[in-house]
Design a protein around this motif. Structure first.
Motif, PDB file in Angstrom:
ATOM      1  N   ASP A  32       3.653  17.448  -4.357  1.00 41.64           N
ATOM      2  CA  ASP A  32       4.704  17.173  -3.400  1.00 41.64           C
ATOM      3  C   ASP A  32       5.840  16.406  -3.722  1.00 41.64           C
ATOM      4  OD1 ASP A  32       4.004  14.587  -4.045  1.00 41.64           O
ATOM      5  OD2 ASP A  32       2.771  13.894  -2.318  1.00 41.64           O
ATOM      6  N   THR A  33       5.862  16.711  -5.169  1.00 43.11           N
ATOM      7  CA  THR A  33       7.099  16.235  -6.051  1.00 43.11           C
ATOM      8  C   THR A  33       7.407  14.672  -6.428  1.00 43.11           C
ATOM      9  OG1 THR A  33       9.010  15.936  -4.598  1.00 43.11           O
ATOM     10  CG2 THR A  33       8.421  18.211  -5.086  1.00 43.11           C
ATOM     11  N   THR A  34       6.338  14.005  -5.960  1.00 38.62           N
ATOM     12  CA  THR A  34       6.468  12.473  -6.040  1.00 38.62           C
ATOM     13  C   THR A  34       5.477  11.980  -7.400  1.00 38.62           C
ATOM     14  OG1 THR A  34       4.706  11.898  -4.475  1.00 38.62           O
ATOM     15  CG2 THR A  34       6.826  12.271  -3.701  1.00 38.62           C
ATOM     16  N   LEU A  35       5.643  10.865  -7.514  1.00 31.11           N
ATOM     17  CA  LEU A  35       4.773   9.954  -8.209  1.00 31.11           C
ATOM     18  C   LEU A  35       4.456   8.854  -7.425  1.00 31.11           C
ATOM     19  CD1 LEU A  35       6.275  11.277 -10.974  1.00 31.11           C
ATOM     20  CD2 LEU A  35       5.601   9.194 -12.144  1.00 31.11           C
ATOM     21  N   LYS A  36       3.189   8.357  -7.626  1.00 25.88           N
ATOM     22  CA  LYS A  36       2.778   7.178  -6.511  1.00 25.88           C
ATOM     23  C   LYS A  36       2.133   6.250  -7.608  1.00 25.88           C
ATOM     24  CE  LYS A  36       2.660   9.456  -2.289  1.00 25.88           C
ATOM     25  NZ  LYS A  36       3.497   8.688  -1.278  1.00 25.88           N
ATOM     26  N   THR A  37       2.256   4.872  -7.109  1.00 23.98           N
ATOM     27  CA  THR A  37       1.496   3.897  -7.792  1.00 23.98           C
ATOM     28  C   THR A  37       0.576   3.236  -6.883  1.00 23.98           C
ATOM     29  OG1 THR A  37       3.249   2.308  -7.550  1.00 23.98           O
ATOM     30  CG2 THR A  37       3.249   3.310  -9.619  1.00 23.98           C
ATOM     31  N   TRP A  38      -0.558   2.686  -7.542  1.00 25.62           N
ATOM     32  CA  TRP A  38      -1.698   2.064  -6.543  1.00 25.62           C
ATOM     33  C   TRP A  38      -2.289   0.975  -7.420  1.00 25.62           C
ATOM     34  CZ3 TRP A  38      -2.667   5.834  -2.515  1.00 25.62           C
ATOM     35  CH2 TRP A  38      -2.294   7.220  -2.830  1.00 25.62           C
ATOM     36  N   ASN A  39      -2.976  -0.161  -6.694  1.00 27.35           N
ATOM     37  CA  ASN A  39      -3.691  -0.948  -7.153  1.00 27.35           C
ATOM     38  C   ASN A  39      -4.931  -0.348  -7.645  1.00 27.35           C
ATOM     39  OD1 ASN A  39      -5.550  -3.167  -7.833  1.00 27.35           O
ATOM     40  ND2 ASN A  39      -4.224  -4.598  -6.937  1.00 27.35           N
ATOM     41  N   CYS A  40      -5.462  -0.326  -8.863  1.00 28.07           N
ATOM     42  CA  CYS A  40      -6.876   0.310  -9.150  1.00 28.07           C
ATOM     43  C   CYS A  40      -7.899  -0.276  -8.162  1.00 28.07           C
ATOM     44  CB  CYS A  40      -7.183   0.285 -10.586  1.00 28.07           C
ATOM     45  SG  CYS A  40      -6.181   1.319 -11.894  1.00 28.07           S
ATOM     46  N   LEU A  41      -7.971  -1.387  -7.973  1.00 28.58           N
ATOM     47  CA  LEU A  41      -9.204  -2.239  -7.506  1.00 28.58           C
ATOM     48  C   LEU A  41      -8.728  -2.130  -6.039  1.00 28.58           C
ATOM     49  CD1 LEU A  41     -10.018  -4.864 -10.187  1.00 28.58           C
ATOM     50  CD2 LEU A  41     -10.952  -2.564  -9.706  1.00 28.58           C
ATOM     51  N   SER A  42      -7.865  -1.708  -5.431  1.00 28.40           N
ATOM     52  CA  SER A  42      -7.462  -1.658  -3.878  1.00 28.40           C
ATOM     53  C   SER A  42      -8.487  -0.789  -3.146  1.00 28.40           C
ATOM     54  CB  SER A  42      -6.090  -1.433  -3.634  1.00 28.40           C
ATOM     55  OG  SER A  42      -5.676  -0.428  -3.621  1.00 28.40           O
ATOM     56  N   TYR A  43      -8.124  -0.720  -1.839  1.00 28.71           N
ATOM     57  CA  TYR A  43      -8.994   0.307  -1.188  1.00 28.71           C
ATOM     58  C   TYR A  43      -8.133   1.617  -0.403  1.00 28.71           C
ATOM     59  CZ  TYR A  43     -12.810  -2.843  -1.197  1.00 28.71           C
ATOM     60  OH  TYR A  43     -13.765  -3.657  -1.412  1.00 28.71           O
ATOM     61  N   THR A  46      -4.182   1.808  -0.739  1.00 25.79           N
ATOM     62  CA  THR A  46      -2.913   1.711  -0.369  1.00 25.79           C
ATOM     63  C   THR A  46      -1.998   1.750  -1.489  1.00 25.79           C
ATOM     64  OG1 THR A  46      -3.646   0.207   1.274  1.00 25.79           O
ATOM     65  CG2 THR A  46      -1.310   0.006   0.856  1.00 25.79           C
ATOM     66  N   SER A  47      -1.190   2.968  -1.348  1.00 26.44           N
ATOM     67  CA  SER A  47      -0.163   3.061  -2.272  1.00 26.44           C
ATOM     68  C   SER A  47       0.947   1.851  -2.419  1.00 26.44           C
ATOM     69  CB  SER A  47       0.527   4.593  -2.068  1.00 26.44           C
ATOM     70  OG  SER A  47       1.614   4.708  -2.908  1.00 26.44           O
ATOM     71  N   THR A  48       1.320   1.372  -3.444  1.00 26.07           N
ATOM     72  CA  THR A  48       2.373   0.416  -3.497  1.00 26.07           C
ATOM     73  C   THR A  48       3.679   0.822  -3.822  1.00 26.07           C
ATOM     74  OG1 THR A  48       2.000   0.260  -5.930  1.00 26.07           O
ATOM     75  CG2 THR A  48       0.708  -1.226  -4.438  1.00 26.07           C
ATOM     76  N   ARG A  49       4.068   2.152  -4.402  1.00 27.40           N
ATOM     77  CA  ARG A  49       5.295   2.534  -4.569  1.00 27.40           C
ATOM     78  C   ARG A  49       5.187   4.253  -4.576  1.00 27.40           C
ATOM     79  NH1 ARG A  49       6.575  -1.584  -3.211  1.00 27.40           N
ATOM     80  NH2 ARG A  49       8.248  -3.071  -3.866  1.00 27.40           N
ATOM     81  N   THR A  50       6.204   4.828  -4.196  1.00 26.84           N
ATOM     82  CA  THR A  50       6.681   6.228  -4.373  1.00 26.84           C
ATOM     83  C   THR A  50       7.849   6.450  -4.827  1.00 26.84           C
ATOM     84  OG1 THR A  50       5.109   6.729  -2.287  1.00 26.84           O
ATOM     85  CG2 THR A  50       6.905   8.405  -3.077  1.00 26.84           C
TER      86      THR A  50
END
Length: 654
Positions: A104-115, A117-121
């Motif tokens: 989809d042309t994006t990078l995304k960041t996530w908290n590894c231990l979250s359930y 929810t993406s933190t940034r795109t």
């Protein structure tokens, strides 16, 4: 429902609004299994949070999953959903940040231990983002490459820390204003996605962080690798060369030639002295970056090499690819051993102590013995061979029938997925979609409800499609694709508002019979609750008595009615308009009930006592079924471009 979005013009300008698209994905099982090939793997060792090792899997179904690993268990503890296309790669930055990239042309960041929810795109790439690389000892450094020939180096900590609102390089990635809100759909099998600007209120743009660009690739980038401290970056792709960069500045250090086809996999040792490359020319090459040359080449595979993993000391390499085979090779002695043969091409590998996780184009992930801490133990099983220097030598050995026997026949553990949908057909009623999955199972889906309503098992897809054919005409109000391994349903404006059906036909209880097509779950996804203008959904026709009939009705000339009007409504209209005495129950041509006559004739005589006459409607001398619509009759019976002609006659009672 997990993800929702749309494309279009959400500004307040006076220009014409662009068309919008809403996409939702239908799932028929619990959301704990992938339903398409696994493109990438990442391991998070022994978390102090709960003591588990975690395996992260990224799939062509558009999701990532976190698996809590036991000795012989793997429990899906979270699903990460926000990408709207294939997840192509994932790495772990630092202790708790998961970074993923997608088609989809994006990078995304996530908290590894979250359930989930993406933190940034991040939207810096112009095309599919195919690969990532991280610096293990420099937790914040991550590189990304894609089909646009772009390579970017990110400082993850700086990228996710808001400092201003001057750029649209980074966007907040919340739940699109739907997930977890009062608008959430109450259907566990429904997963909704979209693209570009979302339906919700998460359009706040964060800040103006810009990554370092490593400029030089003229074609697609398929592979990246970085040394532990992040001082060297290597990249490869369709240009058949390995490029070496200084990721701190984006400057080019050198270019290594030797491969004769696309470079698909790269590894670098911790110090940055050595680099391994796997190519579509079936070769693995070991490069000495200090000497700027290839010091060894390994003819192990008979087809493209797509995945590489090395032991911690960089003494042995595990390799897999298009030839379905997983090999272990001693980089110094050139001794090689076939560990196993898979049923699908191998896409990525992850070494986990004395085991190795193997991802393929199948939706499951398998774990095989690997002796990663002491790989020489595997060679004691016998069956090893000496890797040649040229690709044709290995291919010739295979053609001669002397392919080595695999050391292992079965994995020691497997994380199962569900079969991907590989075939689909939208049925004529424009409510049902027939699908067939990779296991041969045929199912029927109800689009307006978002669920599978029938599981026919392993039957002939074509025969079932023919059996379910209905002679009806409904406008095409949605499209479907199975790129993610499941049904992605696309609603585009204004086409999605062109179809109508009566509540009775949809079996909606508690609604008046004549209520028309707009499900409440669609309303939940539309904030302004306004429908765009629709095209004229009327059908013109003439209504004449059959030849030889003496029965006449009052109405003359051309009539017009909604194209979904059924023949039973036309029957009621004829009865209402008969020159003979009228019945009590009457219906207007537009499908709404006309006022009753109060039980009295127009002359004030006694209440009506006669039986309601029986009427048949015909077209081209064919008696029409009461549940046929005007559109169906026009398409299948009339079959002429000019206005439809219907005939009526009274059936004589016995």
């Amino acid at each position: 429902m997990h993800r929702v979005g749309s494309v279009g013009n959400n500004t307040n300008s006076n220009r014409l609004r662009k068309e919008k698209r809403l996409t939702y994905v239908l799932n028929d099982s619990a959301d704990t299994k992938h339903c398409a090939g696994i493109n990438c793997l990442a391991l998070l060792k022994s978390s102090t949070y709960d003591g588990f090792d975690y395996l992260f899997t990224g799939s062509r179904d558009g999701t990532l999953k976190r698996w809590a690993l036991g000795e012989n268990t793997a429990t899906c503890s979270a699903t990460f959903e926000s990408h709207v296309d294939w997840v192509n790669d994932t790495v772990i930055a630092g202790d708790s940040t998961l970074v993923s990239c997608s088609s989809d042309t994006t990078l995304k960041t996530w908290n590894c231990l979250s359930y989930g929810t993406s933190t940034r795109t991040f939207r810096q790439h112009s095309d599919y983002v195919t690969c990532l690389a991280n610096a293990e000892k420099n937790a914040n450094v991550v590189a990304s490459g894609g089909l646009g020939g772009e390579v970017f180096v990110w400082d993850i900590e700086a990228a996710i820390t808001p400092v201003s609102k001057s750029s649209d390089v980074v966007e907040n990635d919340c739940s699109n204003g739907i997930n977890g809100s009062k608008n959430s759909l109450q259907m566990s099998s429904l997963r909704t996605i979209g693209s570009s600007n979302g339906i919700g209120t998460h359009t706040t743009q964060c800040h103006g962080y810009v990554p370092i660009a490593a400029k030089g690739h003229k074609e697609s980038v398929y592979a990246l690798a970085m040394n532990h401290n992040g001082s060297l970056l290597v990249s490869g792709g369709t240009e058949k060369v390995v490029r070496v960069w200084d990721p701190r500045t984006g400057s080019k250090n050198m270019k290594l030639r030797g491969h004769t086809d696309n470079i698909r996999a790269l590894l670098m040792d911790s110090t940055g002295r050595y680099c391994l490359s796997g190519s579509s020319d079936s070769m693995i090459r070991l490069w000495d970056l200090g000497q700027q040359r290839c010091v060894h080449s390994y003819a192990v595979h008979t087809d493209s090499v797509w995945a590489l993993a090395s032991t911690p000391t960089f003494s042995h390499v595990y390799s897999g690819g298009r030839d379905l085979s997983l090999y272990l090779t001693d980089l110094s002695t050139r001794e090689s051993l076939l560990l196993c043969i898979k049923e699908q091409p191998i896409l990525q590998l992850a070494l986990h102590d004395d085991n190795i996780w193997v991802a393929t184009t199948d939706s499951s992930v398998s774990r095989w013995p690997a002796e990663g801490r002491n790989p020489q133990n595997v060679f004691q099983r016998g069956g090893s061979f000496l890797a040649g220097n040229l690709s044709f030598s290995r291919a010739r050995v295979s053609l001669e029938g002397s392919t080595p026997a695999s050391a292992y026949k079965e994995p020691n553990f497997n994380i199962p997925g569900t079969p991907a949908i590989v075939q689909h057909e939208i049925l004529n009623n424009r409510r049902h979609v027939l699908t067939k999955d990779a296991a041969g199972s045929v199912k029927l889906w109800e689009i307006t409800r978002g669920v599978a309503i029938e599981d026919y098992g392993q039957v002939s897809f074509d025969e079932k499609k023919e059996e379910l054919f209905e002679m009806v005409i409904i406008p095409a109000w949605f499209t479907v694709d199975t790129r993610l391994g499941s049904l992605s349903v696309h609603l585009d404006t204004p086409q999605c508002f062109t179809a109508e059906m009566y509540s009775a036909d949809l079996n909606i209880s508690g609604k008046p019979e004549d209520d028309k097509e707009f499900p409440s779950w669609v309303l939940d996804c539309i904030l302004n609750n306004r429908l765009p203008p629709r095209e004229n959904a009327k059908c013109s026709f003439y209504l004449h008595p059959c030849d030889g009939s003496s029965v006449q009705i009052l109405t003359q000339g051309k009539l017009s009615a909604p194209r979904i009007l059924r023949m039973d409504k036309v029957v009621n209209y004829v009865i209402e308009k008969l020159v003979l005495d009228k019945p009590i129950d009457s219906v207007n041509i537009d499908g709404t009930y006309a006022p009753g006559l109060g039980g009295q004739s127009q002359s004030g005589s006694k209440p009506w006592q006669k039986l309601r006459p029986s009427i048949e409607i015909l077209c081209n001398n064919q008696v029409l079924s009461p549940d046929m619509s005007l559109a169906t009759v026009r398409a299948y019976i009339w079959k002429k471009p000019k206005d439809l002609v219907l005939n009526y006659r009274v059936i004589q009672s016995k």
